[in-house]
Write an enzyme that holds these catalytic residues in place. Structure first.
Site, PDB file in Angstrom:
ATOM      1  N   SER A  22       0.815  -1.215   0.000  1.00  0.00           N
ATOM      2  CA  SER A  22       0.000   0.000   0.000  1.00  0.00           C
ATOM      3  C   SER A  22       0.852   1.270   0.000  1.00  0.00           C
ATOM      4  O   SER A  22       0.323   2.375   0.046  1.00  0.00           O
ATOM      5  CB  SER A  22      -0.968  -0.004   1.187  1.00  0.00           C
ATOM      6  OG  SER A  22      -0.234  -0.179   2.377  1.00  0.00           O
ATOM      7  N   ASN A  51      18.954   1.735  -4.471  1.00  0.00           N
ATOM      8  CA  ASN A  51      18.341   2.462  -5.582  1.00  0.00           C
ATOM      9  C   ASN A  51      18.251   1.514  -6.771  1.00  0.00           C
ATOM     10  O   ASN A  51      19.252   0.972  -7.206  1.00  0.00           O
ATOM     11  CB  ASN A  51      19.174   3.698  -5.943  1.00  0.00           C
ATOM     12  CG  ASN A  51      18.388   4.660  -6.773  1.00  0.00           C
ATOM     13  OD1 ASN A  51      17.862   4.307  -7.816  1.00  0.00           O
ATOM     14  ND2 ASN A  51      18.284   5.893  -6.313  1.00  0.00           N
ATOM     15  N   HIS A  67      15.106  14.818  -1.216  1.00  0.00           N
ATOM     16  CA  HIS A  67      13.935  13.946  -1.357  1.00  0.00           C
ATOM     17  C   HIS A  67      12.680  14.654  -0.864  1.00  0.00           C
ATOM     18  O   HIS A  67      12.761  15.676  -0.188  1.00  0.00           O
ATOM     19  CB  HIS A  67      14.122  12.632  -0.576  1.00  0.00           C
ATOM     20  CG  HIS A  67      15.006  11.642  -1.274  1.00  0.00           C
ATOM     21  ND1 HIS A  67      16.373  11.638  -1.117  1.00  0.00           N
ATOM     22  CD2 HIS A  67      14.717  10.644  -2.140  1.00  0.00           C
ATOM     23  CE1 HIS A  67      16.895  10.673  -1.857  1.00  0.00           C
ATOM     24  NE2 HIS A  67      15.915  10.047  -2.494  1.00  0.00           N
ATOM     25  N   LYS A  98       9.867  11.303   3.225  1.00  0.00           N
ATOM     26  CA  LYS A  98      10.916  10.276   3.362  1.00  0.00           C
ATOM     27  C   LYS A  98      11.366  10.155   4.808  1.00  0.00           C
ATOM     28  O   LYS A  98      11.645  11.163   5.467  1.00  0.00           O
ATOM     29  CB  LYS A  98      12.104  10.595   2.447  1.00  0.00           C
ATOM     30  CG  LYS A  98      13.153   9.496   2.462  1.00  0.00           C
ATOM     31  CD  LYS A  98      14.112   9.609   1.301  1.00  0.00           C
ATOM     32  CE  LYS A  98      15.226   8.576   1.373  1.00  0.00           C
ATOM     33  NZ  LYS A  98      14.745   7.189   1.298  1.00  0.00           N
TER      34      LYS A  98
HETATM   35  P1  NAD Z   1       5.779   4.306   1.997  1.00  0.00           P
HETATM   36  O1  NAD Z   1       5.861   4.857   3.373  1.00  0.00           O
HETATM   37  O2  NAD Z   1       4.865   4.954   1.020  1.00  0.00           O
HETATM   38  O3  NAD Z   1       5.413   2.746   2.041  1.00  0.00           O
HETATM   39  C1  NAD Z   1       5.853   1.882   3.056  1.00  0.00           C
HETATM   40  C2  NAD Z   1       4.909   0.691   3.095  1.00  0.00           C
HETATM   41  O4  NAD Z   1       5.356  -0.221   4.089  1.00  0.00           O
HETATM   42  C3  NAD Z   1       3.458   1.070   3.445  1.00  0.00           C
HETATM   43  O5  NAD Z   1       2.607   0.371   2.576  1.00  0.00           O
HETATM   44  C4  NAD Z   1       3.303   0.543   4.858  1.00  0.00           C
HETATM   45  O6  NAD Z   1       1.963   0.149   5.129  1.00  0.00           O
HETATM   46  C5  NAD Z   1       4.217  -0.679   4.800  1.00  0.00           C
HETATM   47  N1  NAD Z   1       4.567  -1.131   6.141  1.00  0.00           N
HETATM   48  C6  NAD Z   1       5.155  -0.432   7.119  1.00  0.00           C
HETATM   49  N2  NAD Z   1       5.267  -1.195   8.224  1.00  0.00           N
HETATM   50  C7  NAD Z   1       4.741  -2.399   7.922  1.00  0.00           C
HETATM   51  C8  NAD Z   1       4.563  -3.607   8.633  1.00  0.00           C
HETATM   52  N3  NAD Z   1       4.986  -3.740   9.899  1.00  0.00           N
HETATM   53  N4  NAD Z   1       4.010  -4.643   7.986  1.00  0.00           N
HETATM   54  C9  NAD Z   1       3.610  -4.526   6.715  1.00  0.00           C
HETATM   55  N5  NAD Z   1       3.741  -3.411   5.980  1.00  0.00           N
HETATM   56  C10 NAD Z   1       4.290  -2.364   6.591  1.00  0.00           C
HETATM   57  O7  NAD Z   1       7.282   4.328   1.443  1.00  0.00           O
HETATM   58  P2  NAD Z   1       7.827   4.264  -0.058  1.00  0.00           P
HETATM   59  O8  NAD Z   1       8.108   5.641  -0.535  1.00  0.00           O
HETATM   60  O9  NAD Z   1       6.975   3.345  -0.883  1.00  0.00           O
HETATM   61  O10 NAD Z   1       9.253   3.608   0.208  1.00  0.00           O
HETATM   62  C11 NAD Z   1       9.369   2.360   0.853  1.00  0.00           C
HETATM   63  C12 NAD Z   1      10.835   2.073   1.154  1.00  0.00           C
HETATM   64  O11 NAD Z   1      11.558   1.967  -0.065  1.00  0.00           O
HETATM   65  C13 NAD Z   1      11.549   3.170   1.951  1.00  0.00           C
HETATM   66  O12 NAD Z   1      12.506   2.566   2.774  1.00  0.00           O
HETATM   67  C14 NAD Z   1      12.216   4.001   0.877  1.00  0.00           C
HETATM   68  O13 NAD Z   1      13.331   4.716   1.351  1.00  0.00           O
HETATM   69  C15 NAD Z   1      12.615   2.912  -0.069  1.00  0.00           C
HETATM   70  N6  NAD Z   1      12.832   3.311  -1.454  1.00  0.00           N
HETATM   71  C16 NAD Z   1      13.753   2.592  -2.113  1.00  0.00           C
HETATM   72  C17 NAD Z   1      13.977   2.826  -3.456  1.00  0.00           C
HETATM   73  C18 NAD Z   1      14.958   1.966  -4.193  1.00  0.00           C
HETATM   74  O14 NAD Z   1      15.126   2.161  -5.417  1.00  0.00           O
HETATM   75  N7  NAD Z   1      15.584   1.006  -3.530  1.00  0.00           N
HETATM   76  C19 NAD Z   1      13.240   3.804  -4.121  1.00  0.00           C
HETATM   77  C20 NAD Z   1      12.268   4.515  -3.407  1.00  0.00           C
HETATM   78  C21 NAD Z   1      12.054   4.244  -2.058  1.00  0.00           C
END
Ligand code: NAD
Length: 255
Positions: free
Chosen positions: A10, A114, A144, A148
């Site tokens: 989500s 990333n 960002h 974030k």
């Molecule tokens: P977001 O906050 O929109 O989404 C996080 C999701 O994790 C939410 O759906 C939340 O409900 C879920 N979540 C949190 N705790 C949970 C739990 N205990 N059980 C189940 N689900 C749980 O964040 P986002 O912008 O989608 O980013 C997510 C992660 O990815 C962050 O760590 C961000 O820094 C990282 N990110 C990585 C890249 C990459 O290329 N590697 C790119 C963008 C973001």
């Protein structure tokens, strides 16, 4: 057809993964893990669950974009039900990184702070520039969106590690988040990382190499989160038939 389980479904990137999977060849969405399944509307052919075991049993590979505590839960459970794991969550602590390494001994794990192709190349260029321009000071600035949670970004830390490794510097010495008022003389073996947060910026990283009389800046800007979701799906397709090991995005892109 590779059956994909999305963890963090989500979230901002999770929702894009679900959309992108509708048009991705050889992959289909089979399960999503969410905390409140009743609140999550999706095609009835997809398993929506808050039970980790059923989630893992119902997919061939897992793609995770969640939060460090949630990713930790996934890693712990996957040790009992191994699946190829693409981990995109950033801000993992030492314990969580150790769990990731343990998991990679029994299943293939691709961990990338990333997933974009541009940042994978930037990482290589930073390594080359750091080694070639050994007298230059290095400073990293990342920007960002206001939501974030971690700072500095995982990408900025990865870039600082590449720059440090290229010069044989001790990683513990080079990680500084910003600077405080009275910094005195800048040390040569220091790499500072500055994090800015605001608005809806998807992600911007600038690695600057500064010397007397000249400087060079390498910059990458992500203009859409789809670059991460599409990159993670490409990584998942690549990882699905690999042997247990810890991979990074450069392995998958053969950079
Ligand atoms: P977001 O906050 O929109 O989404 C996080 C999701 O994790 C939410 O759906 C939340 O409900 C879920 N979540 C949190 N705790 C949970 C739990 N205990 N059980 C189940 N689900 C749980 O964040 P986002 O912008 O989608 O980013 C997510 C992660 O990815 C962050 O760590 C961000 O820094 C990282 N990110 C990585 C890249 C990459 O290329 N590697 C790119 C963008 C973001």
């Amino acid at each position: 057809m590779i059956k994909v389980g999305v963890f963090g479904a989500s979230g901002r990137v999770g929702r894009l993964l679900i959309e992108d999977l509708k048009t991705t060849q050889e992959m289909s969405l089979s399960s999503v893990y969410v905390r409140n399944p009743l609140d999550f509307a999706i095609d009835p052919s997809v398993l929506v669950t808050s039970d980790m075991k059923s989630f893992l049993n119902n997919c061939d590979i897992v793609i995770d974009f969640s939060l460090p505590e949630a990713c930790e839960m996934l890693l712990e459970e996957s040790i009992n039900t191994p699946k190829p794991l693409v981990i995109g969550t950033t801000g993992l602590n030492t314990h969580q990184l150790n769990l990731l390494k343990q998991a990679s001994e029994i299943m293939p794990v691709l961990y990338a702070t990333n997933m974009s192709m541009g940042v994978a190349l930037l990482n290589k260029l930073v390594y080359q520039a750091s080694a070639a321009l050994e007298d230059f000071d290095i400073e990293i600035v990342e920007m960002h969106h206001r939501h974030k949670k971690d700072a500095p970004s995982g990408t900025a830390l990865t870039l600082s590690e590449s720059a440090a490794q290229a010069r044989g510097l001790d990683l513990n010495k080079v990680r500084v988040s910003g600077r405080d008022g009275n910094i005195g003389e800048r040390s040569k073996d220091e790499i500072a990382v500055m994090a800015l947060r605001g608005g809806d910026i998807v992600g911007r990283h600038t690695v600057g190499f500064y010397n007397d009389g000249e400087f060079i800046e390498l910059n990458h800007t992500a203009t859409s989160r789809n670059t991460f979701s599409k990159g993670a799906l490409r990584a998942g397709k690549w990882l699905a038939d690999k042997e247990p090991s810890l991979y990074n995005i450069s392995d998958c892109l053969e950079l």
